[in-house]
Design a protein around this motif. Structure first.
Motif, PDB file in Angstrom:
ATOM      1  N   PRO A 169       0.807  -1.230   0.000  1.00  0.00           N
ATOM      2  CA  PRO A 169       0.000   0.000   0.000  1.00  0.00           C
ATOM      3  C   PRO A 169       0.834   1.271   0.000  1.00  0.00           C
ATOM      4  O   PRO A 169       0.467   2.264  -0.638  1.00  0.00           O
ATOM      5  CB  PRO A 169      -0.821  -0.123   1.296  1.00  0.00           C
ATOM      6  CG  PRO A 169      -0.935  -1.585   1.518  1.00  0.00           C
ATOM      7  CD  PRO A 169       0.382  -2.139   1.076  1.00  0.00           C
ATOM      8  N   LEU A 170       1.972   1.262   0.704  1.00  0.00           N
ATOM      9  CA  LEU A 170       2.843   2.432   0.709  1.00  0.00           C
ATOM     10  C   LEU A 170       3.448   2.661  -0.675  1.00  0.00           C
ATOM     11  O   LEU A 170       3.577   3.805  -1.138  1.00  0.00           O
ATOM     12  CB  LEU A 170       3.954   2.266   1.744  1.00  0.00           C
ATOM     13  CG  LEU A 170       3.504   2.155   3.205  1.00  0.00           C
ATOM     14  CD1 LEU A 170       4.707   1.953   4.116  1.00  0.00           C
ATOM     15  CD2 LEU A 170       2.733   3.394   3.627  1.00  0.00           C
ATOM     16  N   ARG A 171       3.817   1.597  -1.344  1.00  0.00           N
ATOM     17  CA  ARG A 171       4.347   1.732  -2.696  1.00  0.00           C
ATOM     18  C   ARG A 171       3.262   2.190  -3.662  1.00  0.00           C
ATOM     19  O   ARG A 171       3.547   2.921  -4.620  1.00  0.00           O
ATOM     20  CB  ARG A 171       4.932   0.389  -3.141  1.00  0.00           C
ATOM     21  CG  ARG A 171       6.191   0.006  -2.360  1.00  0.00           C
ATOM     22  CD  ARG A 171       6.655  -1.393  -2.673  1.00  0.00           C
ATOM     23  NE  ARG A 171       7.872  -1.713  -1.932  1.00  0.00           N
ATOM     24  CZ  ARG A 171       8.361  -2.937  -1.810  1.00  0.00           C
ATOM     25  NH1 ARG A 171       7.741  -3.953  -2.388  1.00  0.00           N
ATOM     26  NH2 ARG A 171       9.464  -3.147  -1.114  1.00  0.00           N
ATOM     27  N   LEU A 172       2.035   1.753  -3.412  1.00  0.00           N
ATOM     28  CA  LEU A 172       0.920   2.199  -4.240  1.00  0.00           C
ATOM     29  C   LEU A 172       0.715   3.704  -4.101  1.00  0.00           C
ATOM     30  O   LEU A 172       0.439   4.404  -5.083  1.00  0.00           O
ATOM     31  CB  LEU A 172      -0.353   1.449  -3.841  1.00  0.00           C
ATOM     32  CG  LEU A 172      -1.612   1.769  -4.652  1.00  0.00           C
ATOM     33  CD1 LEU A 172      -1.401   1.410  -6.123  1.00  0.00           C
ATOM     34  CD2 LEU A 172      -2.810   1.019  -4.089  1.00  0.00           C
TER      35      LEU A 172
ATOM     36  N   SER B 138       3.347   5.390  -6.125  1.00  0.00           N
ATOM     37  CA  SER B 138       3.029   5.308  -7.556  1.00  0.00           C
ATOM     38  C   SER B 138       1.909   6.266  -7.922  1.00  0.00           C
ATOM     39  O   SER B 138       1.951   6.918  -8.980  1.00  0.00           O
ATOM     40  CB  SER B 138       2.638   3.863  -7.915  1.00  0.00           C
ATOM     41  OG  SER B 138       3.681   2.967  -7.620  1.00  0.00           O
ATOM     42  N   LEU B 139       0.887   6.332  -7.048  1.00  0.00           N
ATOM     43  CA  LEU B 139      -0.222   7.241  -7.298  1.00  0.00           C
ATOM     44  C   LEU B 139       0.259   8.692  -7.294  1.00  0.00           C
ATOM     45  O   LEU B 139      -0.156   9.506  -8.134  1.00  0.00           O
ATOM     46  CB  LEU B 139      -1.305   7.043  -6.236  1.00  0.00           C
ATOM     47  CG  LEU B 139      -2.562   7.912  -6.364  1.00  0.00           C
ATOM     48  CD1 LEU B 139      -3.264   7.639  -7.691  1.00  0.00           C
ATOM     49  CD2 LEU B 139      -3.509   7.652  -5.196  1.00  0.00           C
TER      50      LEU B 139
ATOM     51  N   CYS C 288       1.527  13.612 -10.330  1.00  0.00           N
ATOM     52  CA  CYS C 288       2.515  14.618 -10.732  1.00  0.00           C
ATOM     53  C   CYS C 288       2.605  14.710 -12.261  1.00  0.00           C
ATOM     54  O   CYS C 288       2.671  15.811 -12.826  1.00  0.00           O
ATOM     55  CB  CYS C 288       3.885  14.282 -10.153  1.00  0.00           C
ATOM     56  SG  CYS C 288       4.014  14.558  -8.375  1.00  0.00           S
ATOM     57  N   ILE C 289       2.601  13.560 -12.928  1.00  0.00           N
ATOM     58  CA  ILE C 289       2.653  13.548 -14.394  1.00  0.00           C
ATOM     59  C   ILE C 289       1.412  14.215 -14.977  1.00  0.00           C
ATOM     60  O   ILE C 289       1.498  15.052 -15.897  1.00  0.00           O
ATOM     61  CB  ILE C 289       2.789  12.109 -14.926  1.00  0.00           C
ATOM     62  CG1 ILE C 289       4.102  11.479 -14.454  1.00  0.00           C
ATOM     63  CG2 ILE C 289       2.690  12.081 -16.450  1.00  0.00           C
ATOM     64  CD1 ILE C 289       5.329  12.181 -14.960  1.00  0.00           C
ATOM     65  N   LEU C 290       0.231  13.854 -14.436  1.00  0.00           N
ATOM     66  CA  LEU C 290      -1.012  14.446 -14.924  1.00  0.00           C
ATOM     67  C   LEU C 290      -1.037  15.948 -14.658  1.00  0.00           C
ATOM     68  O   LEU C 290      -1.537  16.728 -15.488  1.00  0.00           O
ATOM     69  CB  LEU C 290      -2.211  13.760 -14.258  1.00  0.00           C
ATOM     70  CG  LEU C 290      -2.426  12.283 -14.619  1.00  0.00           C
ATOM     71  CD1 LEU C 290      -3.593  11.710 -13.818  1.00  0.00           C
ATOM     72  CD2 LEU C 290      -2.677  12.127 -16.115  1.00  0.00           C
TER      73      LEU C 290
ATOM     74  N   MET D  22      -5.968  12.531   2.131  1.00  0.00           N
ATOM     75  CA  MET D  22      -6.515  11.949   3.352  1.00  0.00           C
ATOM     76  C   MET D  22      -6.379  10.426   3.343  1.00  0.00           C
ATOM     77  O   MET D  22      -6.049   9.819   4.360  1.00  0.00           O
ATOM     78  CB  MET D  22      -7.975  12.349   3.520  1.00  0.00           C
ATOM     79  CG  MET D  22      -8.197  13.835   3.800  1.00  0.00           C
ATOM     80  SD  MET D  22      -7.343  14.381   5.303  1.00  0.00           S
ATOM     81  CE  MET D  22      -8.281  13.493   6.544  1.00  0.00           C
ATOM     82  N   LEU D  23      -6.652   9.820   2.188  1.00  0.00           N
ATOM     83  CA  LEU D  23      -6.495   8.366   2.083  1.00  0.00           C
ATOM     84  C   LEU D  23      -5.043   7.967   2.308  1.00  0.00           C
ATOM     85  O   LEU D  23      -4.748   7.016   3.029  1.00  0.00           O
ATOM     86  CB  LEU D  23      -6.967   7.894   0.709  1.00  0.00           C
ATOM     87  CG  LEU D  23      -6.766   6.397   0.400  1.00  0.00           C
ATOM     88  CD1 LEU D  23      -7.548   5.542   1.387  1.00  0.00           C
ATOM     89  CD2 LEU D  23      -7.177   6.087  -1.030  1.00  0.00           C
ATOM     90  N   SER D  24      -4.125   8.708   1.705  1.00  0.00           N
ATOM     91  CA  SER D  24      -2.704   8.408   1.850  1.00  0.00           C
ATOM     92  C   SER D  24      -2.253   8.551   3.302  1.00  0.00           C
ATOM     93  O   SER D  24      -1.525   7.708   3.829  1.00  0.00           O
ATOM     94  CB  SER D  24      -1.879   9.336   0.951  1.00  0.00           C
ATOM     95  OG  SER D  24      -2.252   9.186  -0.400  1.00  0.00           O
ATOM     96  N   LEU D  25      -2.716   9.625   3.953  1.00  0.00           N
ATOM     97  CA  LEU D  25      -2.362   9.825   5.359  1.00  0.00           C
ATOM     98  C   LEU D  25      -2.925   8.706   6.227  1.00  0.00           C
ATOM     99  O   LEU D  25      -2.290   8.275   7.197  1.00  0.00           O
ATOM    100  CB  LEU D  25      -2.883  11.183   5.839  1.00  0.00           C
ATOM    101  CG  LEU D  25      -2.129  12.421   5.314  1.00  0.00           C
ATOM    102  CD1 LEU D  25      -2.853  13.694   5.734  1.00  0.00           C
ATOM    103  CD2 LEU D  25      -0.698  12.421   5.837  1.00  0.00           C
ATOM    104  N   GLY D  26      -4.140   8.231   5.890  1.00  0.00           N
ATOM    105  CA  GLY D  26      -4.734   7.141   6.660  1.00  0.00           C
ATOM    106  C   GLY D  26      -3.929   5.864   6.559  1.00  0.00           C
ATOM    107  O   GLY D  26      -3.687   5.175   7.561  1.00  0.00           O
TER     108      GLY D  26
END
Length: 325
Positions: A240-243, A246-247, A252-254, A290-294
């Motif tokens: 999940p941390l690697r996801l 990647s996200l 950043c690209i978008l 928020m999802l990433s922080l969770g």
């Protein structure tokens, strides 16, 4: 992988129990008869026994265990000081059983797992296998919802890189050296199903048909199933941390492409006034953050618990040879 034959083992069957008063009598009868039959057939030693672990039950489960221990020579009991959860109760039973056994079988008290499969597990042990998995042939006895969520869980765990047997819960046999290897894992947040494949040693699958629960209610409702899935993922993999990384890279690209597009329409004079795109992007990025922080917080919380080195369980009482200690 080479295996060596072994003599009949002293077998301990570990049964975690939480509010199993309604099924205890049937469970005791089935497992005690199974042990007697295997002793008569010289599959296991005469001093093999059942070990019931009371996981802080609120009903009369411990009283049932005490009475059974007082009446039967092949029955012992362990009472935890409070409810610690199925995995901790199972681990407590394995700790106690490891001191007195050549091989250990773990099985739930609801009798949904086929007791007769234990004979095949013991034969596999005698043939030289250290880990014998009890694997369900099908999930026809489950509801559509339970079957779908279970299959989704196994696929999700596989995508996350967690190696575990599909349709295998905690019905298995471990030899003494495999059990010792498992108990060497000292983490507080433990997911036994994911740890077993990591210990190696020769292994084999024993397939069986799972029955329906004979009485009482399931101890794994949706809430606990989700908690177990979260425990398994965060305890066994950092995917999940690697996801998240990647996200973040994708966003950043978008964002870079969006900046180029905005500059282009600015130069050409085709800018359109509006706030919808701005608001949507703010909400989207806020949700991602928020999802990433969770997810990161979940891992940090586990690190926090691990650094405390708290014990995973406390044993309040032990019933051995008809006496409580």
């Amino acid at each position: 992988m080479s295996v060596m034959s072994r003599p009949a083992p002293r077998l301990v069957i570990v049964v975690p129990c939480y509010n199993e008063e309604e099924v205890f009598s049937s469970c005791l009868t089935e497992l005690r008869n199974s042990i007697k039959e295997m002793v008569q057939d010289n599959l296991i030693k005469k001093d093999s026994f059942l070990l019931f672990v009371d996981d802080g039950s609120c009903d009369q489960t411990w009283r049932c265990i005490r009475e059974a221990c007082a009446e039967g020579e092949c029955i012992q009991g362990v009472k935890l000081s409070r409810n610690e959860g199925h995995q901790a109760a199972l681990l407590a039973g394995l700790h106690v059983a490891g001191q007195h056994s050549d091989a250990v079988v773990s099985i739930d008290a609801d009798l949904q797992d086929d007791v007769q499969a234990i004979r095949r597990m013991v034969k596999a042990y005698c043939a030289g296998y250290d880990v014998v998995y009890g694997v369900r042939d099908s999930r026809q006895t489950d509801t559509w919802f339970k079957r779908t969520t279970a299959e989704g869980f196994y696929h999700l765990m596989a995508l996350m890189g967690v190696k575990q047997k599909i349709n295998h819960a905690d019905y298995r046999l471990l030899s003494s050296r495999a059990l010792k290897a498992l108990l060497d894992y000292n983490e507080r947040n433990i997911y036994i199903r994911g740890l077993i494949p990591l210990i190696g040693f020769p292994s084999l699958e024993v397939r069986y048909d799972r029955g329906v629960r004979i009485a009482g209610e399931s101890k794994y409702p949706l809430r606990k199933m989700l908690a177990l899935a979260l425990e398994g993922i965060t305890s066994m993999t950092v995917a999940p941390l690697r996801l998240i990384a990647s996200l973040g890279f994708l966003i950043c690209i978008l964002s870079l492409l969006a900046i180029l597009y905005i500059l282009l329409i600015k130069i050409t004079g085709h800018t359109i006034a509006g706030w919808s795109s701005v608001v949507l992007s703010i909400f989207f990025m806020g949700g991602v953050q928020m999802l990433s922080l969770g997810i990161i917080g979940e891992y940090i919380g586990k690190i926090y618990l691990e650094t405390k080195h708290r014990p995973r369980f406390h044993i309040e009482s032990v019933m051995e040879n008809g006496a409580e200690k």
